[in-house]
Write an enzyme that holds these catalytic residues in place. Sequence first.
Site, PDB file in Angstrom:
ATOM      1  N   ASP A 100      -8.194  29.658 -15.083  1.00 56.70           N
ATOM      2  CA  ASP A 100      -6.766  29.428 -15.042  1.00 56.70           C
ATOM      3  C   ASP A 100      -6.417  28.774 -13.717  1.00 56.70           C
ATOM      4  O   ASP A 100      -6.715  29.326 -12.655  1.00 56.70           O
ATOM      5  CB  ASP A 100      -6.042  30.780 -15.180  1.00 56.70           C
ATOM      6  CG  ASP A 100      -4.530  30.643 -15.136  1.00 56.70           C
ATOM      7  OD1 ASP A 100      -4.028  29.529 -15.372  1.00 56.70           O
ATOM      8  OD2 ASP A 100      -3.860  31.645 -14.848  1.00 56.70           O
ATOM      9  N   ASP A 102      -3.197  27.587 -11.733  1.00 56.29           N
ATOM     10  CA  ASP A 102      -1.754  27.722 -11.817  1.00 56.29           C
ATOM     11  C   ASP A 102      -1.125  27.242 -10.513  1.00 56.29           C
ATOM     12  O   ASP A 102      -1.677  27.482  -9.444  1.00 56.29           O
ATOM     13  CB  ASP A 102      -1.400  29.192 -12.058  1.00 56.29           C
ATOM     14  CG  ASP A 102       0.026  29.351 -12.531  1.00 56.29           C
ATOM     15  OD1 ASP A 102       0.224  29.626 -13.719  1.00 56.29           O
ATOM     16  OD2 ASP A 102       0.948  29.176 -11.698  1.00 56.29           O
ATOM     17  N   ASP A 290      -7.314  31.265 -10.555  1.00 48.90           N
ATOM     18  CA  ASP A 290      -6.891  32.661 -10.506  1.00 48.90           C
ATOM     19  C   ASP A 290      -8.109  33.521 -10.862  1.00 48.90           C
ATOM     20  O   ASP A 290      -8.547  33.525 -12.009  1.00 48.90           O
ATOM     21  CB  ASP A 290      -5.749  32.880 -11.504  1.00 48.90           C
ATOM     22  CG  ASP A 290      -5.267  34.328 -11.507  1.00 48.90           C
ATOM     23  OD1 ASP A 290      -6.015  35.212 -11.011  1.00 48.90           O
ATOM     24  OD2 ASP A 290      -4.167  34.585 -12.010  1.00 48.90           O
TER      25      ASP A 290
END
Lengths: 381, 351
Positions: A100, A102, A290
């Site tokens: 991920d 972000d 992440d």
Amino acid sequence: MINTNPTEKSLSIVKSAFREYYFKHSKNIEAPLRIEEREFGYMQFGSGMVRHIVFRNVGEILAVLVRDIPSDVYCSNAYYVFPSYPMQEKQWKGADLIFDIDSKDLCLSCEPTHSYFICINCGKISESKSEICLSCNTRRINRTSIPCNKCIHTLKKEVERLIDLLSGDLGIKEDAIQIYFSGNNGFHVHISDTEFHKLGSQARADIVGYLMGNSVMVESIGVRKGPEGFFIKFPKSGLAYGWRKRIACELGISQSSILKLSKMVQQKGGYDEFRTELIKTVRDLGVRIDPHVTIDIHRVFRMAGTLNSKSGLTKKRCHDLKSFDPLNDACLLGDKEIDMEIKARVKLRLKGQIFNLKKQNTRLPMYAAVYLICKGLASAN
Amino acid sequence: MYFYSSLGYLLWILSIKLGTGDLAKYPFLNEASNYIRDTHFDFEELNRPEIEHIIYRAAKKIDVEITKGIIYEELEKYEVEILTFLITLIMVKSIGLELVLKKHSLLEAIRAEKFLIEDLKREKNQQKRRLLLFKIFEDLFKFKVDIDSENHQLFKVKVTDYLERAVQFHEQEWKLINRLVHKGYVYLDADETVRLIRSELSTLIYNRVKSMTFSSLPKAIKSRVDELSIKFKPMYEVRRIYTTTDYPPCIKHALDVMAIGENLSHSGRVMLATYMLAIGKSVEEVSALFHKAPDYNEETTRYQVEHLAGSRGSRIKYSVPSCKKLLNENLCFATEKCNGIINPIQFGRNK
Ligand code: SF4
Ligand SMILES: [Zn+2]
Ligand SMILES: [Zn+2]
């Protein structure tokens, strides 16, 4: 949704937009591989999470989507023997490897220019960061952000860096890497290479550390602690690839530069000082992902093709990252006009349209209206 | 059936592929155990006078391992080694103490590890090195190891195979980032490659023993087993001081590691010792915890624990490392019950 108490009207606008989407765009829903071994879950507007659900095919998923109009839909990256059982009894068989990226983890310099702080208590919106709401003095503040072009550009760059490491170092073939826009401010990268399915949390944590550039030892490029401070002895396996190569390039050394490296360490002030600096350099070169998302092998993860209630955008597969424009390609809601009250100054680009809004009442196409309601910056009139 | 001659015939066949010396070093290879299964040899054969010195040797080997915690390095000719291996397994099984079995399996693995590293480093014949890699890594553990085409002293293993095994080590050097990684492979030297399979090797030996069945022991072996049992029983009947208390997960894990006689990293030992001291255990009690470690040495252990307790040298009492630090060192195994605490010492306090 960012906005924790949307008006009745706003909520019903969002729901009808979502309903329309699931009717019209059902082909966007990507059935995950080995669907019957996965756990599904979904969130309903204004109520909690439903988990431990199983589906046998994409038709069953669609039936729930149009019946319940969930705000967010999730699917486990893990495969289980009994996906619908409570967590301890599911029997884990393996899990896709996922990453991920972000914008919250990227610390972008443009972030403050398009962030908003919304008081959960009184609804006051502020453009500058503060811990306490200036009108009601409470400390419950939600942050929301309208990503700009720069954000998107930087996110994509980060995805490319991740892919470089995944293919160049970890040897993952390109056709085993799927890139998705997360539906809000980021990208998800799914790895379908079955070799990685068996890895547990700890092994995944090691991969995360590798990608992020954590815990590098100066010994791995040949700087060792010795009786007179330090000495140089290159590792037997050399510096030709992977992180060692990246570090060697950064420092401008090669396997034959014992003297050069030795001087460098001396100049920094010795083993400890050199070490501190190298650790930092490598962290800066690492990819910002992440870590929790990758390490957690039991989580449910946003399902491809469904809507993200933080924005009303779709989690969408990017076949060509370079040309992919999330604010256009993932914006798939209708454009019926809606009467809206805008609660803050916002600049926004969606479906190729630029909206320059101030605090005002105005008519907006459905996709923009939903976007701003989800972001907590507007409500329906 | 004449014991030596049938064994000799089989070993001769095997030695065409691997040298006889190799079978002596790696008596756990499938070839050797197939022999034991296929020849249906009669246990009574073990009462023969010419076997006596091998029984003696097996007993000595176990004794050295268990009481001194070191491997038995002496290497004999292969007939003797394979039989010693077999007889040790029978003896360890008959002694019936779990911890003796664990320790023996581990030390047997470490012993093979030494030979294997030597062979992989010194052997000039590439064919032979490949065969060894195949027989030991792939055949036994489904773990494919290749020789690097450029540098024959390097071995390449798949990233995923590496990760699955390297996570058991807590030292930073085993972290993937400190390895040479390229196109899905990790490049290792002989020592590192072999180290990766230690626990699998010891599990293999452990399982061999567990799955053995025999109804009665030959007299010659029985008397040795009885001697050893009498000697070992008191060593392993220490009070299990930790079974009932609710320790934090990190400590439980460390105790589990110690309990099976596995190696706990240095920082793991510091954590365990400082924690136990902090909850009021004595230096003796804490030192005793390490007694099952494969590299246990009474004097140094005691010295180190005293040092941590502050009763020696610097007189600084060491505190229990924080959860954050332990997490960094891969020693944290947090569960829900850990919510809100920053040091293991707080675990279970406010309930
Ligand atoms: S959170 Fe703290 S107490 Fe719990 S396992 Fe981790 S290190 Fe131990
Ligand atoms: Zn307020
Ligand atoms: Zn931006």
